[in-house]
Design a protein around this motif. Structure first.
Motif, PDB file in Angstrom:
ATOM      1  N   ASP A  76       0.841  -1.196   0.000  1.00  0.00           N
ATOM      2  CA  ASP A  76       0.000   0.000   0.000  1.00  0.00           C
ATOM      3  C   ASP A  76       0.878   1.248   0.000  1.00  0.00           C
ATOM      4  N   LEU A  77       1.926   1.244   0.787  1.00  0.00           N
ATOM      5  CA  LEU A  77       2.875   2.361   0.819  1.00  0.00           C
ATOM      6  C   LEU A  77       3.509   2.558  -0.555  1.00  0.00           C
ATOM      7  N   LEU A  78       3.963   1.471  -1.166  1.00  0.00           N
ATOM      8  CA  LEU A  78       4.577   1.561  -2.492  1.00  0.00           C
ATOM      9  C   LEU A  78       3.572   2.060  -3.527  1.00  0.00           C
ATOM     10  N   ASP A  79       2.366   1.519  -3.501  1.00  0.00           N
ATOM     11  CA  ASP A  79       1.324   1.970  -4.436  1.00  0.00           C
ATOM     12  C   ASP A  79       1.050   3.458  -4.271  1.00  0.00           C
ATOM     13  N   ASN A  80       0.970   3.913  -3.037  1.00  0.00           N
ATOM     14  CA  ASN A  80       0.723   5.321  -2.768  1.00  0.00           C
ATOM     15  C   ASN A  80       1.865   6.186  -3.296  1.00  0.00           C
ATOM     16  N   LEU A  81       3.061   5.750  -3.084  1.00  0.00           N
ATOM     17  CA  LEU A  81       4.248   6.473  -3.564  1.00  0.00           C
ATOM     18  C   LEU A  81       4.246   6.559  -5.088  1.00  0.00           C
ATOM     19  N   ILE A  82       3.983   5.450  -5.739  1.00  0.00           N
ATOM     20  CA  ILE A  82       3.944   5.414  -7.203  1.00  0.00           C
ATOM     21  C   ILE A  82       2.842   6.328  -7.736  1.00  0.00           C
ATOM     22  N   GLU A  83       1.651   6.214  -7.172  1.00  0.00           N
ATOM     23  CA  GLU A  83       0.529   7.031  -7.651  1.00  0.00           C
ATOM     24  C   GLU A  83       0.770   8.515  -7.434  1.00  0.00           C
ATOM     25  N   THR A  84       1.460   8.868  -6.370  1.00  0.00           N
ATOM     26  CA  THR A  84       1.800  10.276  -6.129  1.00  0.00           C
ATOM     27  C   THR A  84       2.610  10.824  -7.296  1.00  0.00           C
ATOM     28  N   HIS A  85       3.608  10.069  -7.730  1.00  0.00           N
ATOM     29  CA  HIS A  85       4.461  10.534  -8.833  1.00  0.00           C
ATOM     30  C   HIS A  85       3.743  10.465 -10.180  1.00  0.00           C
ATOM     31  N   ILE A  86       2.961   9.443 -10.407  1.00  0.00           N
ATOM     32  CA  ILE A  86       2.195   9.353 -11.659  1.00  0.00           C
ATOM     33  C   ILE A  86       1.209  10.513 -11.745  1.00  0.00           C
ATOM     34  N   ASN A  87       0.538  10.814 -10.639  1.00  0.00           N
ATOM     35  CA  ASN A  87      -0.412  11.930 -10.628  1.00  0.00           C
ATOM     36  C   ASN A  87       0.284  13.255 -10.891  1.00  0.00           C
ATOM     37  N   GLU A  88       1.469  13.424 -10.337  1.00  0.00           N
ATOM     38  CA  GLU A  88       2.216  14.664 -10.581  1.00  0.00           C
ATOM     39  C   GLU A  88       2.632  14.759 -12.047  1.00  0.00           C
ATOM     40  N   LEU A  89       3.034  13.653 -12.644  1.00  0.00           N
ATOM     41  CA  LEU A  89       3.360  13.667 -14.075  1.00  0.00           C
ATOM     42  C   LEU A  89       2.126  14.029 -14.905  1.00  0.00           C
ATOM     43  N   ALA A  90       0.966  13.523 -14.505  1.00  0.00           N
ATOM     44  CA  ALA A  90      -0.277  13.840 -15.218  1.00  0.00           C
ATOM     45  C   ALA A  90      -0.595  15.331 -15.124  1.00  0.00           C
ATOM     46  N   VAL A  91      -0.417  15.903 -13.954  1.00  0.00           N
ATOM     47  CA  VAL A  91      -0.646  17.340 -13.774  1.00  0.00           C
ATOM     48  C   VAL A  91       0.299  18.133 -14.664  1.00  0.00           C
ATOM     49  N   ARG A  92       1.549  17.738 -14.678  1.00  0.00           N
ATOM     50  CA  ARG A  92       2.536  18.444 -15.506  1.00  0.00           C
ATOM     51  C   ARG A  92       2.234  18.264 -16.987  1.00  0.00           C
ATOM     52  N   CYS A  93       1.766  17.093 -17.349  1.00  0.00           N
ATOM     53  CA  CYS A  93       1.401  16.830 -18.742  1.00  0.00           C
ATOM     54  C   CYS A  93       0.230  17.718 -19.151  1.00  0.00           C
ATOM     55  N   ALA A  94      -0.762  17.828 -18.296  1.00  0.00           N
ATOM     56  CA  ALA A  94      -1.934  18.659 -18.590  1.00  0.00           C
ATOM     57  C   ALA A  94      -1.544  20.129 -18.712  1.00  0.00           C
ATOM     58  N   SER A  95      -0.549  20.542 -17.937  1.00  0.00           N
ATOM     59  CA  SER A  95      -0.148  21.949 -17.967  1.00  0.00           C
ATOM     60  C   SER A  95       0.558  22.337 -19.256  1.00  0.00           C
ATOM     61  N   VAL A  96       1.055  21.352 -20.010  1.00  0.00           N
ATOM     62  CA  VAL A  96       1.758  21.644 -21.266  1.00  0.00           C
ATOM     63  C   VAL A  96       1.057  21.006 -22.467  1.00  0.00           C
ATOM     64  N   ALA A  97      -0.207  20.670 -22.297  1.00  0.00           N
ATOM     65  CA  ALA A  97      -0.945  19.947 -23.338  1.00  0.00           C
ATOM     66  C   ALA A  97      -0.954  20.662 -24.676  1.00  0.00           C
ATOM     67  N   ASP A  98      -0.958  21.973 -24.671  1.00  0.00           N
ATOM     68  CA  ASP A  98      -1.021  22.728 -25.923  1.00  0.00           C
ATOM     69  C   ASP A  98       0.350  23.084 -26.482  1.00  0.00           C
ATOM     70  N   LEU A  99       1.394  22.604 -25.854  1.00  0.00           N
ATOM     71  CA  LEU A  99       2.745  22.932 -26.296  1.00  0.00           C
ATOM     72  C   LEU A  99       3.332  21.792 -27.123  1.00  0.00           C
ATOM     73  N   ASP A 100       4.483  22.036 -27.701  1.00  0.00           N
ATOM     74  CA  ASP A 100       5.132  21.012 -28.514  1.00  0.00           C
ATOM     75  C   ASP A 100       5.761  19.933 -27.634  1.00  0.00           C
ATOM     76  N   PHE A 101       6.172  18.832 -28.269  1.00  0.00           N
ATOM     77  CA  PHE A 101       6.718  17.690 -27.529  1.00  0.00           C
ATOM     78  C   PHE A 101       8.026  18.018 -26.812  1.00  0.00           C
ATOM     79  N   VAL A 102       8.857  18.874 -27.387  1.00  0.00           N
ATOM     80  CA  VAL A 102      10.133  19.214 -26.740  1.00  0.00           C
ATOM     81  C   VAL A 102       9.859  19.942 -25.430  1.00  0.00           C
ATOM     82  N   THR A 103       8.985  20.935 -25.461  1.00  0.00           N
ATOM     83  CA  THR A 103       8.655  21.684 -24.246  1.00  0.00           C
ATOM     84  C   THR A 103       8.021  20.766 -23.205  1.00  0.00           C
ATOM     85  N   GLY A 104       7.113  19.909 -23.645  1.00  0.00           N
ATOM     86  CA  GLY A 104       6.497  18.950 -22.737  1.00  0.00           C
ATOM     87  C   GLY A 104       7.519  18.011 -22.124  1.00  0.00           C
ATOM     88  N   SER A 105       8.453  17.574 -22.918  1.00  0.00           N
ATOM     89  CA  SER A 105       9.488  16.668 -22.404  1.00  0.00           C
ATOM     90  C   SER A 105      10.396  17.368 -21.409  1.00  0.00           C
TER      91      SER A 105
END
Length: 182
Positions: free
Chosen positions: A56-85
């Motif tokens: 459960d601890l590991l799952d929580n840790l993983i989901e925390t980082h996946i969720n943060e990547l999703a937030v960051r991805c959404a914040s650059v959705a309209d930008l090019d792939f280089v900027t997103g990367s």
């Protein structure tokens, strides 16, 4: 959203940090609750107040980082792939201990699988198989190829202790994504 007590957050962060430190030393299956307790300097009971078990601890840790990547991805959705990367590789760099442990060790194949699932979801709307270079190709196959390649390159980057800067990694990953997805 209710405010969370800082002591709870501090304890949870200590447990997550302890898990990453322990996974850098030994296989996840060999880590015990007592190991976590000792490393985080909390009682075993405290661990169980926050998590059902080490999984459960590991799952929580993983989901925390996946969720943060999703937030960051959404914040650059309209930008090019280089900027997103660049946004992603900066996050990889700033969370080096987590990602290097998860991707460069045998510690957590579940993270790699979860990261791949996440990337498949992110890339499935980016691939166009109706025109251009990808015309006629199976869309699902192209998405799997792109997501697997991305995971593989990021794994390579951590396994080889960042042989190029995160900026170079982002620029080249972004350029490759533009070639495949556009």
């Amino acid at each position: 959203m209710p405010k969370v007590d800082r002591r709870i957050l501090k304890t949870q962060e200590a447990l997550k940090k302890a898990l990453i430190e322990l996974m850098a030393e030994k296989n996840f299956d060999d880590i015990t609750i007592q190991d976590l307790s000792d490393q985080a300097n909390v009682s075993r009971g405290t661990i169980y107040l926050h998590y059902a078990d080490k999984y459960d601890l590991l799952d929580n840790l993983i989901e925390t980082h996946i969720n943060e990547l999703a937030v960051r991805c959404a914040s650059v959705a309209d930008l090019d792939f280089v900027t997103g990367s660049i946004v992603w590789t900066e996050y990889f760099e700033s969370n080096y201990n987590f990602f290097s442990t998860m991707l460069a060790s045998k510690g957590a194949p579940f993270f790699r699988n979860r990261f791949l699932e996440f990337l498949v979801e992110e890339f499935k709307d980016e691939v166009d198989n109706t025109q251009g270079k990808n015309e006629g190709l199976n869309n699902e196959l192209v998405v799997q190829f792109v997501a697997s390649s991305y995971v593989g390159v990021v794994e390579w980057w951590f396994t080889n202790e960042r042989p190029v800067t995160h900026q170079v990694l982002a620029e080249q990953l972004g350029t490759l994504l533009e070639r495949i997805c556009e």
